[in-house]
Design a protein around this motif. Structure first.
Motif, PDB file in Angstrom:
ATOM      1  N   LEU A 151      -6.911  -0.079  -4.508  1.00  0.00           N
ATOM      2  CA  LEU A 151      -7.858  -0.124  -3.241  1.00  0.00           C
ATOM      3  C   LEU A 151      -8.237   1.108  -2.905  1.00  0.00           C
ATOM      4  CD1 LEU A 151      -5.839  -2.714  -1.155  1.00  0.00           C
ATOM      5  CD2 LEU A 151      -7.899  -3.354  -2.171  1.00  0.00           C
ATOM      6  N   ASN A 187       1.609  -3.940   6.356  1.00  0.00           N
ATOM      7  CA  ASN A 187       1.599  -3.826   4.910  1.00  0.00           C
ATOM      8  C   ASN A 187       1.557  -5.438   4.461  1.00  0.00           C
ATOM      9  OD1 ASN A 187       1.606  -2.719   2.228  1.00  0.00           O
ATOM     10  ND2 ASN A 187       3.524  -2.098   2.448  1.00  0.00           N
ATOM     11  N   PHE A 221      -1.441  -7.059   2.549  1.00  0.00           N
ATOM     12  CA  PHE A 221      -1.962  -6.266   1.318  1.00  0.00           C
ATOM     13  C   PHE A 221      -0.719  -6.499   0.394  1.00  0.00           C
ATOM     14  CE2 PHE A 221      -3.708  -3.798   4.492  1.00  0.00           C
ATOM     15  CZ  PHE A 221      -4.976  -3.396   4.030  1.00  0.00           C
ATOM     16  N   ALA A 264      -4.696   1.939   7.070  1.00  0.00           N
ATOM     17  CA  ALA A 264      -4.918   0.580   7.317  1.00  0.00           C
ATOM     18  C   ALA A 264      -4.500   0.443   8.787  1.00  0.00           C
ATOM     19  CB  ALA A 264      -4.117  -0.342   6.336  1.00  0.00           C
ATOM     20  N   LEU A 305       0.824  -1.385   0.125  1.00  0.00           N
ATOM     21  CA  LEU A 305      -0.173   0.083  -0.170  1.00  0.00           C
ATOM     22  C   LEU A 305       1.020   1.085   0.174  1.00  0.00           C
ATOM     23  CD1 LEU A 305      -2.858  -0.923   2.487  1.00  0.00           C
ATOM     24  CD2 LEU A 305      -2.770  -1.105   0.075  1.00  0.00           C
ATOM     25  N   HIS A 334      -2.573   5.022   2.553  1.00  0.00           N
ATOM     26  CA  HIS A 334      -3.359   4.210   2.656  1.00  0.00           C
ATOM     27  C   HIS A 334      -2.859   2.967   3.870  1.00  0.00           C
ATOM     28  CE1 HIS A 334      -5.155   4.483  -1.410  1.00  0.00           C
ATOM     29  NE2 HIS A 334      -5.997   4.294  -0.520  1.00  0.00           N
ATOM     30  N   SER A 340      -8.304  -3.901   6.383  1.00  0.00           N
ATOM     31  CA  SER A 340      -7.356  -4.059   7.572  1.00  0.00           C
ATOM     32  C   SER A 340      -7.809  -4.635   8.950  1.00  0.00           C
ATOM     33  CB  SER A 340      -6.827  -2.485   7.722  1.00  0.00           C
ATOM     34  OG  SER A 340      -6.235  -1.995   6.846  1.00  0.00           O
ATOM     35  N   THR A 385      -9.377  -0.568   1.974  1.00  0.00           N
ATOM     36  CA  THR A 385      -8.230  -0.769   2.726  1.00  0.00           C
ATOM     37  C   THR A 385      -8.654  -0.897   4.086  1.00  0.00           C
ATOM     38  OG1 THR A 385      -7.281   0.737   1.185  1.00  0.00           O
ATOM     39  CG2 THR A 385      -6.130   0.301   3.356  1.00  0.00           C
ATOM     40  N   ARG A 386      -9.693   0.219   4.754  1.00  0.00           N
ATOM     41  CA  ARG A 386      -9.959  -0.276   6.058  1.00  0.00           C
ATOM     42  C   ARG A 386     -10.683  -1.305   6.525  1.00  0.00           C
ATOM     43  NH1 ARG A 386     -10.841   5.482   5.234  1.00  0.00           N
ATOM     44  NH2 ARG A 386     -13.111   5.199   4.556  1.00  0.00           N
TER      45      ARG A 386
END
Lengths: 507, 489
Positions: free
Chosen positions: B449, B407, B410, B332, B324, B328, B458, B454-455
């Protein structure tokens, strides 16, 4: 430095054939411009000889071989010369040893049992006559052999029953690469056979006659020595229920060639008295009377025919070699170049067109018949631009034309080539980006029949369309033409674009 | 014995359309068949003459036959075939009989082996067969094709022409003009590059060929579309499962008393990395098998793209490409931290007034900022052994993982999305290695994303990270994650 000594046209040998093939193979690797420059210089030299210049094609080619320098080809020729000499000496030695050995076996006499005349006739008369007959049959061309009553049918059955045919059935289930490799190998072998087939045949026959002659010579010599230095006694014996009269008729038939002399012809009384049975005592008195008959039979049915066959095979090999020399792929291009001292009939036409050297290197002559397959070039002007040579008429074939129209065209091409003589060939212009199909291959086969053997055919896959736009940039396009046309086994057919130089039979 | 009622699927077999794919050699017939039958076993090669027999490729989904494609060898002697048929013309109304008669008379003739093979399926009595005539639109039209098209007209079957552009040049215009004279429908279709929706469009086009085919072909397209969605969902589940395994994965080693932990730490980390790579490999294989591309090899186009597929999961380049961006990552991290803090808040009955969530968000966001562009470090800790074990061995247990880096999931997800995109977009006409063509402009776009995505992700990653691998909480989280990932694929 000058190349190997020029072969005498009347005595062209296998070695010369090998030297020529090696020379032309090396020429294949060299730029066509270089070949043209070399041969034009030689052509000028040849022209300067005037009255002393060789006249026929074989003589000119022999002269060229003596002048065109090629160390590697000469080395190859020397190696072949050595191998051939060794093979000849080896075969003669083997024949002598085997002939002497067999004679010592057949004429073995230790006082117990006489030398059996039946065995001597079997080995030195009937076996010799039989193998000689087979050699004669082998020497006949396949077409003539088919005319021999009964043999044609046998040949047909053998061909149908041959396990080799299964290879083509299996090939349909093989991966494509293997299928192509098999077809290519068969094609290559076919091309080789068409040029060198008779040479190979006569070379083998000459060697076999050389061996047989040595065999019979040694056998006769051993027999004479045994007669001179030992006391041989002869008789005849067989398991078969043959009457004396029948055996006498046989010996009379064998001695027919010299019967007029009245010498060495066994009489009925001698035949009667000479019969013996295993384990029973025999009387050796007067039984030495058989030896002149046996000796003459060995000479007349063994040594003499083998000697004649050897001379025949030798002469026939010479003839076949001379023919093969002129039929070797690439020779027509050499002769074509030798015919044109200093003059260029070709101009460079720039990108995509023929280079100055490419055209004469193709060997198809100055005014070949140019066939436009499926409108690959589209017009005579375009063909002229692409090939860099004068094209009087562009002959259309393939595409939307019917097979009947193509057949008529082939007749026309055949006449045109025949009228033009030796110096003319045929160019077939095709589209490089279209794969070669069976109908194109069939057309090329029919074309070969129409123009005859040795006439050069240049299949020229064009990379541009009729408007001159580049369509094919993929080298695989040309390769697929080379691969497929190789399966034709036509040694006088060449495939390359105006700018490339590949022959289907090369590599 | 009374007739038993037939399975409706058997009835479908009788009426399912059959399309014989015919044409000149080496024009992509087998590629068309491979793509539309989604069958990688079709022999395809750049050389002409690869196909030497007519082979049937039925398209079945869950036992139901949707349609059958017949791959055929190319015409080799079309002009002679047409010549024969013209000489034996029984009249316009019975010309198809001339085709049948030709086959019967030339069955063993090697000069017409290909024609007998390719025309065979067209003369089958009572079979619903259509003709798909394939040409290459990247080479010029030539009149040598006319005999082939005329033969097909004589066969009397419904026919469609497909312009399959193999090279880069475009001669589609002249081709279309010529083909329009022989075929009622002419379409352009690139067997190698056409996306899936073009496949469906073409299938629906086949429905126009013959009365009664519109329904079956529309149905076939629907079934294939459904199947495609299902494949995407299956892939998403495979990726979600992989992520769950990765986020909960640990490696441990028991050390005896007095044993130095330092030399074991690196070995343990290496082992964990190895298992993570293995999980990724297994997931990729699963995705490839889902799309019928099992056993793919991978190859990168240039140095720049080396990390895209075969590059190491823990290389810095992979993290730059797929990780990310800083903004982001902060988001996240904050979301993950808040989720973790929220658990604390919940455990004290909200007596903390959501301070846990707040602190978690701040700490998580800070960690996200810190971790941008950095390859994850694998946390390693040691714990005293307890109970009988401590008595027997004495010493500690060295535990490596799970990876907490914000990260990391992701990066894993980005690589999986990228791989999935390549595999799902790969037609079965494409054979050989899975090639990656990396464009510099792709940097940062490989794992797109939105902030919301992302949220959400996460939070799910954080929750998974707190679970034990064998916990019952894992599966519901995996299901949720799979739903989210399915929307991203």
């Amino acid at each position: 430095m000058v190349g190997m000594p020029a072969p005498r046209p009347s005595r062209v040998t296998l070695v010369d054939l090998v030297a020529l093939a090696a020379r032309l193979n090396h020429d294949e690797q060299r730029p066509s411009g270089e070949l043209v420059a070399r041969d034009r210089a030689l052509a000028a030299e040849l022209a300067a000889l005037k009255a002393d210049a060789p006249v026929d094609d074989t003589a000119r080619l022999a002269w060229w071989m003596g002048r065109a320098e090629d160390v590697q080809a000469d080395e190859s020729a020397d190696q072949v010369r050595g191998a051939l000499s060794l093979a000849g000496v080896g075969l003669v030695a083997l024949g002598l040893v085997l002939g002497a050995g067999v004679a010592l076996g057949v004429f073995y006499y230790d006082g117990q049992q006489p030398v059996n005349v039946v065995a001597a006739l079997g080995v030195f008369v009937f076996l010799q006559a039989g193998t000689l007959l087979l050699a004669c049959l082998a020497a006949l061309p396949a077409r003539s052999l088919a005319q021999v009553p009964g043999l044609g049918a046998v040949q047909d059955v053998l061909r149908r029953a041959s396990p080799g045919r299964l290879a083509f059935v299996f090939a349909r289930f093989m991966p494509q690469e293997l299928r192509e490799a098999l077809a290519s190998a068969v094609g290559r072998s076919g091309a080789h056979r068409r040029v060198y087939g008779r040479v190979q045949l006569w070379a083998v026959l000459r060697w076999s006659q050389l061996f047989a002659f040595a065999f019979n010579l040694a056998a006769a010599a051993v027999f004479v020595a045994l007669v001179l230095f030992t006391d041989l006694a002869f008789g005849w014996s067989t398991t078969l229920s043959i009457e004396h009269g029948a055996f006498h008729r046989l010996t009379s038939a064998v001695s027919l060639p010299w019967s007029a002399t009245g010498y060495a012809v066994p009489g009925l009384e001698l035949v009667e008295r000479s019969r013996y049975y295993r384990g029973q005592p025999f009387d050796p008195v007067e039984r030495g009377a058989w030896w002149p008959f046996v000796l003459l039979a060995m000479l007349v049915y063994g040594l003499l025919p083998r000697g004649v066959a050897l001379v025949w095979a030798h002469l026939a090999l010479g003839r076949a070699t001379r023919r093969a020399l002129l039929a070797t792929p690439g020779v027509s291009a050499v002769l074509h170049r030798l015919d044109r001292p200093g003059a260029s009939t070709v101009e460079s036409v720039g990108e995509g067109g023929a280079t100055a050297g490419q055209w004469p290197a193709s060997g198809v002559g100055d005014r070949p018949a140019v066939i436009d397959w499926s409108r690959a070039a589209g017009s005579a002007g375009r063909a002229r631009a692409v090939l860099g040579v004068e094209v009087d008429t562009l002959l259309p074939a393939g595409g939307a034309r019917t097979p009947g129209e193509d057949a008529a065209l082939l007749e026309q091409v055949g006449r045109q080539v025949a009228d033009a003589g030796n110096a003319s060939g045929v160019v077939l212009l095709v589209k490089r980006w279209e794969p070669p199909m069976l109908e194109t291959l069939e057309f090329l086969k029919a074309l070969r029949l129409a123009v005859g053997e040795r006439v050069p055919i240049w299949v020229c896959p064009l990379a541009e369309d009729a408007e001159g736009r580049r369509v094919s940039d993929d080298p695989e396009h040309l390769s697929q033409w080379v691969r497929r046309l190789r399966t034709l086994g036509d040694p006088w057919l060449r495939v390359d674009g105006p700018e490339e130089g590949v022959e289907p039979d090369a590599g | 014995m009374p007739d038993e009622p037939r399975d409706p699927r058997d009835r479908a077999d009788d009426t399912a359309p059959t399309l014989a794919v015919v044409g000149h050699p080496n024009k992509g017939k087998s590629s068309i068949v491979a793509t539309l039958a989604a069958d990688g076993s079709v022999a395809i090669a750049p050389r002409p003459g690869t196909t030497i027999r007519a082979d049937r490729f039925p398209m079945r989904v869950e036992g139901e036959l949707l349609y059958t494609l017949v791959d055929t060898p190319g015409f080799e002697n079309a002009r002679r075939v047409l010549d024969w048929m013209r000489r034996n013309d029984p009249g316009v109304d019975r010309r198809h009989e001339a085709v049948r008669a030709f086959i019967q008379q030339h069955r063993d003739d090697p000069a017409f082996r290909n024609e007998v093979e390719l025309l065979g399926p067209l003369v089958e009595r009572d079979a619903p067969v259509g003709v798909l005539y394939v040409v290459d639109g990247s080479i010029p039209y030539s009149d040598e094709y006319e005999a082939e098209m005329e033969i097909l007209r004589w066969a009397g079957r419904p026919r469609m022409a497909l312009i399959n552009k193999i090279g880069s040049a475009d001669y589609t215009g002249p081709w279309r003009t010529a083909l329009d004279q022989y075929f009622s429908i002419v379409r352009s279709f690139n067997a190698v590059a056409a996306p899936f929706d073009k496949h469906l469009e073409l299938l629906r086009g086949f429905g126009e060929l013959r009365e009664g085919w519109a329904g079956p072909m529309r149905h076939a397209a629907e079934v294939l579309e459904t199947q495609r969605r299902e494949k995407r969902r299956t892939s998403a589940r495979q990726i979600a499962g992989m992520l769950a395994d990765m986020l909960t994965l640990t490696e441990s080693k028991t050390l005896s008393q007095g044993d130095d932990a330092a030399p074991h730490k690196e070995a343990l980390q290496s082992k964990l990395r190895g298992r993570l790579r293995q999980l990724e490999r297994r997931c990729r294989q699963g995705v490839e098998e889902t799309y019928g591309h099992g056993g793919l090899e991978r190859e990168e186009g240039d140095v720049e793209s080396q990390e895209l597929l075969t590059g190491d999961l823990f290389s810095e380049h992979a993290w730059v490409l797929f990780g990310l961006r800083k903004k982001h990552l902060v988001l996240a991290g904050a979301a993950g931290g808040a989720a973790t803090g929220g658990v604390i808040d919940a455990s004290v009955g909200a007596a903390s007034f959501m301070a846990g969530a707040l602190v978690g968000a701040v700490v998580g966001g800070g960690l996200g900022w810190y971790s941008a562009g950095r390859v994850a470090k694998i946390p390693t800790r040691s714990r005293w052994l307890k109970g009988a074990l401590r008595g027997a061995v004495g010493g500690k247990k060295l535990i490596c993982g799970p990876i907490r880096n914000v990260n990391f999931p992701f990066v894993v997800l980005g690589r999986a999305r990228y791989h999935h995109g390549l595999v799902a977009g790969r037609n079965h006409a494409v054979q050989g290695v899975l090639k990656v063509a990396y464009d510099e402009s792709d940097t940062g776009k490989l794992n797109p994303l939105s902030g919301e995505e992302t949220r959400t992700l996460s939070r799910l990653f954080a929750k998974l990270g707190r679970c034990r691998p064998d916990s019952e909480q894992v599966q519901p989280l995996v299901d949720q994650l799979a739903d989210r990932i399915a929307a991203l694929l």
